[in-house]
Design an enzyme around this catalytic site. Structure first.
Site, short mmCIF file in Angstrom:
data_model
loop_
_atom_site.label_atom_id
_atom_site.label_comp_id
_atom_site.label_asym_id
_atom_site.label_seq_id
_atom_site.Cartn_x
_atom_site.Cartn_y
_atom_site.Cartn_z
N VAL A 110 -12.16 89.00 36.55
CA VAL A 110 -10.90 88.33 37.33
C VAL A 110 -11.64 86.73 37.26
CG1 VAL A 110 -9.83 90.54 37.90
CG2 VAL A 110 -11.52 89.44 39.28
N LEU B 157 -27.13 92.80 28.53
CA LEU B 157 -29.12 93.48 28.65
C LEU B 157 -29.64 94.72 28.55
CD1 LEU B 157 -30.49 91.35 30.56
CD2 LEU B 157 -29.28 92.42 32.47
N THR C 28 -20.37 94.26 29.56
CA THR C 28 -19.74 94.90 29.65
C THR C 28 -20.47 96.71 29.75
OG1 THR C 28 -17.73 96.70 30.03
CG2 THR C 28 -17.97 95.51 27.73
N SER C 29 -20.07 97.52 30.78
CA SER C 29 -21.25 99.27 30.99
C SER C 29 -20.30 99.93 30.17
CB SER C 29 -21.49 99.35 32.45
OG SER C 29 -19.93 99.72 33.02
N HIS D 181 -7.79 92.75 33.56
CA HIS D 181 -7.48 92.68 34.72
C HIS D 181 -7.09 91.88 35.59
CE1 HIS D 181 -10.96 96.78 33.56
NE2 HIS D 181 -10.10 96.30 33.07
N ARG E 39 -14.51 87.53 47.34
CA ARG E 39 -14.39 87.14 46.24
C ARG E 39 -14.11 86.01 44.83
NH1 ARG E 39 -13.00 92.33 41.84
NH2 ARG E 39 -14.64 91.34 40.93
N CYS F 55 6.65 86.93 50.32
CA CYS F 55 6.38 86.64 49.24
C CYS F 55 7.46 85.32 48.91
CB CYS F 55 7.27 87.03 48.23
SG CYS F 55 8.35 87.00 46.83
N1 APR Z 1 -26.19 89.15 30.53
C1 APR Z 1 -25.71 90.54 30.15
N2 APR Z 1 -25.49 91.55 30.64
C2 APR Z 1 -25.75 92.22 31.49
C3 APR Z 1 -26.13 91.12 32.40
C4 APR Z 1 -26.62 89.57 31.35
N3 APR Z 1 -26.89 88.91 32.40
N4 APR Z 1 -26.32 91.45 33.93
C5 APR Z 1 -25.35 92.59 33.47
N5 APR Z 1 -25.51 92.40 32.58
C6 APR Z 1 -24.76 93.69 31.63
C7 APR Z 1 -25.33 95.16 32.35
O1 APR Z 1 -26.12 95.60 32.01
C8 APR Z 1 -24.19 96.69 32.49
O2 APR Z 1 -23.74 96.97 31.45
O3 APR Z 1 -23.21 94.15 32.32
C9 APR Z 1 -22.42 95.49 32.46
C10 APR Z 1 -22.07 94.97 33.88
O4 APR Z 1 -21.01 96.11 34.13
P1 APR Z 1 -20.56 96.53 34.82
O5 APR Z 1 -20.50 96.60 36.22
O6 APR Z 1 -19.62 98.04 34.88
O7 APR Z 1 -19.01 95.82 34.74
P2 APR Z 1 -17.54 95.67 33.72
O8 APR Z 1 -18.07 96.97 32.70
O9 APR Z 1 -17.57 94.86 33.83
O10 APR Z 1 -16.24 96.75 34.61
C11 APR Z 1 -15.23 96.57 34.47
O11 APR Z 1 -15.14 97.97 35.90
O12 APR Z 1 -14.67 97.57 38.75
C12 APR Z 1 -13.60 97.52 37.10
O13 APR Z 1 -11.85 96.43 37.06
C13 APR Z 1 -13.63 96.18 37.58
O14 APR Z 1 -13.17 95.01 35.74
C14 APR Z 1 -14.10 95.40 36.42
C15 APR Z 1 -14.63 97.20 35.38
#
Ligand code: APR
Length: 232
Positions: free
Chosen positions: A91, A199, A173-174, A106, A57, A133
């Site tokens: 990150v 999205l 963010t989901s 995070h 990553r 370390c």
């Molecule tokens: N534009 C806008 N939104 C988007 C796009 C895009 N091009 N592509 C995807 N998305 C949205 C998706 O619809 C989803 O709601 O981004 C979101 C991504 O969700 P996750 O994959 O769950 O990511 P996130 O919410 O950042 O996860 C939170 O979970 O696993 C942990 O530590 C990790 O920081 C992360 C945390």
């Protein structure tokens, strides 16, 4: 009068920079088990596997470029007449590459942390379980990222910003991971207007006053343009 804005960002913001999200189809959590690569227990069981995951990553993130949405947020932070606080769950370091400052709740892929003494230093391109370390020499180095079951960073500072903001936005963010998923309620409770940019609709869409649906590179620059135009 323009007030403080808090923007929470997630993996969707960096999707159009070529970095995978976690929970979308083919996301990272469809390819790896969270308990193997993103928990302290997984690291204790197989640190080599966890380092391989983050090494790859880190390599992807170091080759990625910020997109138009990161650039728009940097512009908002620079030109908005009041404070714009970006709190990111990402990150990848793309906010900084775009010229913005962000609170990394995070952690960061480009950081290393000693599990034994808590020392922090810049991560090398590849980390391995036996890396000592630089402070205490223990072979206990780990990526400076927050795993499931660990407390996110800077929570006190973030709570103060949420209590003082007049506008809260969550982008890409989901809303499935707390405490970040609860920020919209904290901001609303403090009287802020809230907007979700994504999205799709999410599990927490109902908590927001407004919704902008579409890819971040299209909807975030347009939203920033409207805010800055209204601020004069
Ligand atoms: N534009 C806008 N939104 C988007 C796009 C895009 N091009 N592509 C995807 N998305 C949205 C998706 O619809 C989803 O709601 O981004 C979101 C991504 O969700 P996750 O994959 O769950 O990511 P996130 O919410 O950042 O996860 C939170 O979970 O696993 C942990 O530590 C990790 O920081 C992360 C945390």
């Amino acid at each position: 009068m323009a007030g403080k804005i808090v923007v929470l960002t997630g993996a969707g913001l960096s999707a159009e920079s070529g970095l995978g999200t976690f929970r979308d189809e083919d996301g990272l959590w469809a390819q790896h088990r969270i308990e193997d690569v993103a928990t302290p227990q997984g690291f204790a069981r197989d640190p080599g596997l966890v380092h391989d995951f983050y090494n790859s990553r880190r390599q992807q993130a170091s080759g990625a470029q910020p997109n138009a949405a990161h650039a728009a947020l940097a512009r908002l932070q620079q030109d908005w007449p009041a404070d714009v606080v970006i709190v990111t769950q990402n990150v990848d370091g793309l906010h900084e590459k775009a010229g913005a400052r962000a609170i990394h709740m995070h952690g960061r892929l480009d950081g290393a942390l000693c599990h034994a003494c808590g020392a922090r230093w810049p991560a090398p391109a590849r980390m391995a379980p036996q890396d000592p370390c630089p402070d205490c020499r223990s072979p206990a180095t780990r990526p400076d990222v927050v795993w499931f079951g660990e407390m996110p960073y800077h929570m006190d500072e973030i709570a103060l910003h949420l209590q003082a903001c007049t506008l809260f936005a969550a982008i890409g963010t989901s809303g499935q991971v707390y405490p970040a998923a609860g920020f919209v309620q904290e901001a609303a409770y403090a009287g802020a207007e809230t907007v979700e940019l994504n999205l799709n609709a999410t599990d927490i869409s109902a908590a927001f006053d407004h919704h902008l649906i579409g890819p971040a590179t299209r909807i975030v620059p347009a939203w920033v343009d409207r805010l800055l135009a209204a601020a004069g």
